[in-house]
Design a protein around this motif. Structure first.
Motif, PDB file in Angstrom:
ATOM      1  N   HIS A  77       0.837  -1.190   0.000  1.00 21.52           N
ATOM      2  CA  HIS A  77       0.000   0.000   0.000  1.00 21.52           C
ATOM      3  C   HIS A  77       0.877   1.246   0.000  1.00 21.52           C
ATOM      4  N   ILE A  78       0.263   2.372  -0.315  1.00 24.00           N
ATOM      5  CA  ILE A  78       0.958   3.660  -0.304  1.00 24.00           C
ATOM      6  C   ILE A  78       1.287   4.042   1.132  1.00 24.00           C
ATOM      7  N   LEU A  79       2.547   4.392   1.356  1.00 22.18           N
ATOM      8  CA  LEU A  79       2.933   4.943   2.653  1.00 22.18           C
ATOM      9  C   LEU A  79       2.852   6.462   2.610  1.00 22.18           C
ATOM     10  N   ASN A  87      -2.976  10.919  -4.116  1.00 21.10           N
ATOM     11  CA  ASN A  87      -3.853   9.824  -4.514  1.00 21.10           C
ATOM     12  C   ASN A  87      -5.282  10.351  -4.570  1.00 21.10           C
ATOM     13  N   CYS A  88      -5.583  11.132  -5.588  1.00 23.32           N
ATOM     14  CA  CYS A  88      -6.866  11.832  -5.656  1.00 23.32           C
ATOM     15  C   CYS A  88      -8.030  10.898  -5.951  1.00 23.32           C
ATOM     16  N   ASP A  89      -7.784   9.795  -6.647  1.00 19.46           N
ATOM     17  CA  ASP A  89      -8.895   8.885  -6.951  1.00 19.46           C
ATOM     18  C   ASP A  89      -9.121   7.855  -5.852  1.00 19.46           C
ATOM     19  N   GLY A  90      -8.280   7.845  -4.828  1.00 22.91           N
ATOM     20  CA  GLY A  90      -8.455   6.932  -3.708  1.00 22.91           C
ATOM     21  C   GLY A  90      -8.130   5.483  -4.017  1.00 22.91           C
ATOM     22  N   VAL A  91      -7.610   5.217  -5.203  1.00 23.78           N
ATOM     23  CA  VAL A  91      -7.254   3.845  -5.594  1.00 23.78           C
ATOM     24  C   VAL A  91      -5.780   3.613  -5.271  1.00 23.78           C
ATOM     25  N   ASP A  92      -5.505   2.694  -4.365  1.00 24.66           N
ATOM     26  CA  ASP A  92      -4.124   2.467  -3.939  1.00 24.66           C
ATOM     27  C   ASP A  92      -3.267   1.888  -5.062  1.00 24.66           C
ATOM     28  N   ALA A  93      -3.845   1.012  -5.868  1.00 24.16           N
ATOM     29  CA  ALA A  93      -3.058   0.248  -6.836  1.00 24.16           C
ATOM     30  C   ALA A  93      -2.351   1.116  -7.866  1.00 24.16           C
ATOM     31  N   GLY A  95      -1.215   4.105  -7.304  1.00 22.18           N
ATOM     32  CA  GLY A  95      -0.326   5.027  -6.605  1.00 22.18           C
ATOM     33  C   GLY A  95      -0.867   6.443  -6.492  1.00 22.18           C
ATOM     34  N   CYS A  96       0.065   7.369  -6.422  1.00 15.95           N
ATOM     35  CA  CYS A  96      -0.286   8.795  -6.324  1.00 15.95           C
ATOM     36  C   CYS A  96      -0.313   9.332  -7.750  1.00 15.95           C
ATOM     37  N   GLU A  97      -1.448   9.146  -8.378  1.00 14.72           N
ATOM     38  CA  GLU A  97      -1.579   9.310  -9.830  1.00 14.72           C
ATOM     39  C   GLU A  97      -1.732  10.751 -10.287  1.00 14.72           C
ATOM     40  N   THR A  98      -2.042  11.646  -9.376  1.00 12.15           N
ATOM     41  CA  THR A  98      -2.413  13.002  -9.785  1.00 12.15           C
ATOM     42  C   THR A  98      -1.325  14.024  -9.467  1.00 12.15           C
ATOM     43  N   PRO A  99      -0.788  14.707 -10.494  1.00 13.09           N
ATOM     44  CA  PRO A  99       0.132  15.820 -10.223  1.00 13.09           C
ATOM     45  C   PRO A  99      -0.646  17.014  -9.683  1.00 13.09           C
ATOM     46  N   LEU A 100      -0.045  17.719  -8.742  1.00 13.49           N
ATOM     47  CA  LEU A 100      -0.732  18.834  -8.081  1.00 13.49           C
ATOM     48  C   LEU A 100      -0.256  20.192  -8.599  1.00 13.49           C
ATOM     49  N   ASN A 101       0.107  20.216  -9.888  1.00 10.22           N
ATOM     50  CA  ASN A 101       0.573  21.475 -10.488  1.00 10.22           C
ATOM     51  C   ASN A 101      -0.258  21.823 -11.728  1.00 10.22           C
ATOM     52  N   THR A 102      -1.541  21.442 -11.682  1.00  8.14           N
ATOM     53  CA  THR A 102      -2.432  21.723 -12.805  1.00  8.14           C
ATOM     54  C   THR A 102      -3.533  22.691 -12.362  1.00  8.14           C
ATOM     55  N   THR A 104      -6.628  22.203 -12.433  1.00 10.64           N
ATOM     56  CA  THR A 104      -7.734  21.512 -11.771  1.00 10.64           C
ATOM     57  C   THR A 104      -7.337  20.908 -10.427  1.00 10.64           C
ATOM     58  N   ASN A 105      -6.063  20.685 -10.235  1.00 12.08           N
ATOM     59  CA  ASN A 105      -5.546  20.151  -8.962  1.00 12.08           C
ATOM     60  C   ASN A 105      -4.291  20.946  -8.612  1.00 12.08           C
ATOM     61  N   CYS A 106      -4.491  22.068  -7.984  1.00  8.13           N
ATOM     62  CA  CYS A 106      -3.367  22.972  -7.698  1.00  8.13           C
ATOM     63  C   CYS A 106      -3.063  22.976  -6.202  1.00  8.13           C
ATOM     64  N   GLY A 107      -2.045  22.226  -5.826  1.00  8.41           N
ATOM     65  CA  GLY A 107      -1.642  22.167  -4.425  1.00  8.41           C
ATOM     66  C   GLY A 107      -2.361  21.104  -3.634  1.00  8.41           C
ATOM     67  N   ALA A 108      -3.519  20.671  -4.116  1.00  3.23           N
ATOM     68  CA  ALA A 108      -4.299  19.627  -3.446  1.00  3.23           C
ATOM     69  C   ALA A 108      -5.313  19.059  -4.440  1.00  3.23           C
ATOM     70  N   CYS A 109      -5.853  17.900  -4.119  1.00  2.00           N
ATOM     71  CA  CYS A 109      -6.837  17.262  -4.995  1.00  2.00           C
ATOM     72  C   CYS A 109      -8.072  18.141  -5.153  1.00  2.00           C
ATOM     73  N   ARG A 110      -8.470  18.330  -6.409  1.00  2.00           N
ATOM     74  CA  ARG A 110      -9.705  19.029  -6.766  1.00  2.00           C
ATOM     75  C   ARG A 110      -9.753  20.475  -6.278  1.00  2.00           C
ATOM     76  N   VAL A 111      -8.594  21.074  -6.061  1.00  3.44           N
ATOM     77  CA  VAL A 111      -8.522  22.505  -5.763  1.00  3.44           C
ATOM     78  C   VAL A 111      -8.225  23.224  -7.068  1.00  3.44           C
ATOM     79  N   GLY A 112      -9.262  23.862  -7.631  1.00  2.00           N
ATOM     80  CA  GLY A 112      -9.118  24.507  -8.923  1.00  2.00           C
ATOM     81  C   GLY A 112      -8.373  25.823  -8.833  1.00  2.00           C
ATOM     82  N   CYS A 113      -7.745  26.165  -9.928  1.00  2.00           N
ATOM     83  CA  CYS A 113      -7.028  27.437 -10.030  1.00  2.00           C
ATOM     84  C   CYS A 113      -7.812  28.303 -11.007  1.00  2.00           C
ATOM     85  N   ASN A 114      -8.579  29.258 -10.481  1.00  2.00           N
ATOM     86  CA  ASN A 114      -9.455  30.081 -11.309  1.00  2.00           C
ATOM     87  C   ASN A 114      -9.503  31.484 -10.710  1.00  2.00           C
ATOM     88  N   LEU A 115      -8.501  32.278 -11.019  1.00  2.00           N
ATOM     89  CA  LEU A 115      -8.362  33.595 -10.406  1.00  2.00           C
ATOM     90  C   LEU A 115      -9.256  34.627 -11.096  1.00  2.00           C
TER      91      LEU A 115
END
Length: 206
Positions: A77-79, A87-93, A95-102, A104-115
């Motif tokens: 499992h993910i440590l 791991n934004c989709d919650g699926v362990d298998a 891994g940590c699939e989501t980059p947090l530099n987009t 739609t996911n800026c700094g955290a899962c599902r935190v949008g960047c819309n200034l």
């Protein structure tokens, strides 16, 4: 088991239950969490099944994308996620699939960047202004609230804190440029220079 095949020959196997039913010492069963991965009876069940190279079964690696994996419980499992991933989709298998530099996911899962009133980017896991929309500016230098001020007002005309006003006259900044409005009653712009407003009183002899 104390006299296996000969007097005084003890029968035992590491991390296992041993048997001497045929007069030869052998593994009967491995202890939970161990296995005889090398197939050699003499050294018993030599392999722990809670390692990253043998996780739950012989030779089954434990790894997760963009993460540090763990198999202390015998299940992979993910440590922890690597910096900049989650791991934004919650699926362990997967891994940590989501980059947090987009956006739609800026700094955290599902935190949008819309200034507000701006085009933006997600840099160093933070939403930042790329450019302000036409007619707006980031006067407080705080990226989080976007380009918060209109630059088409009498207090911010064409730029932050650029006042728009004329002597003895109204003013307008609807286009982002300060323009002379109607002269106050009794005054006129006789020299045709808007910069000094309506400079001439109309109640003089000359």
């Amino acid at each position: 088991l104390s006299d296996c095949g000969a007097c005084g020959v003890t029968c035992g196997r590491s991390n296992a239950t041993a048997t001497c039913a045929s007069g030869s010492c052998a593994i009967s069963s491995c202890m939970p969490g161990f296995s005889n991965c090398d197939g050699i009876d003499a050294n018993g069940c030599e392999t722990a099944l809670n390692t990253l190279s043998s996780c739950g079964a012989c030779g089954t690696p434990c790894a997760r994308a963009n993460a540090t994996a763990d198999c202390a419980s015998g299940t992979c499992h993910i440590l922890t996620c690597a910096a900049g991933f989650d791991n934004c989709d919650g699926v362990d298998a997967n891994g940590c699939e989501t980059p947090l530099n987009t956006l739609t996911n800026c700094g955290a899962c599902r935190v949008g960047c819309n200034l507000t009133n701006a085009s933006e980017t997600c840099t160093n896991l933070t939403c930042e202004i790329v450019a302000c929309s036409n007619g707006f500016d980031d006067c407080d230098l705080d990226d989080s609230n976007g380009c918060e001020r209109s630059t088409r007002t009498l207090t911010d005309c064409g730029g932050c804190d650029v006042a728009c006003g004329f002597a003895n006259a109204g003013a307008s900044c609807s286009s982002g440029t300060c323009t002379l409005g109607t002269c106050t009653s009794g005054y006129a712009n006789c020299d045709g220079n808007p910069a000094n407003g309506c400079e001439t009183p109309l109640n003089t002899l000359t």
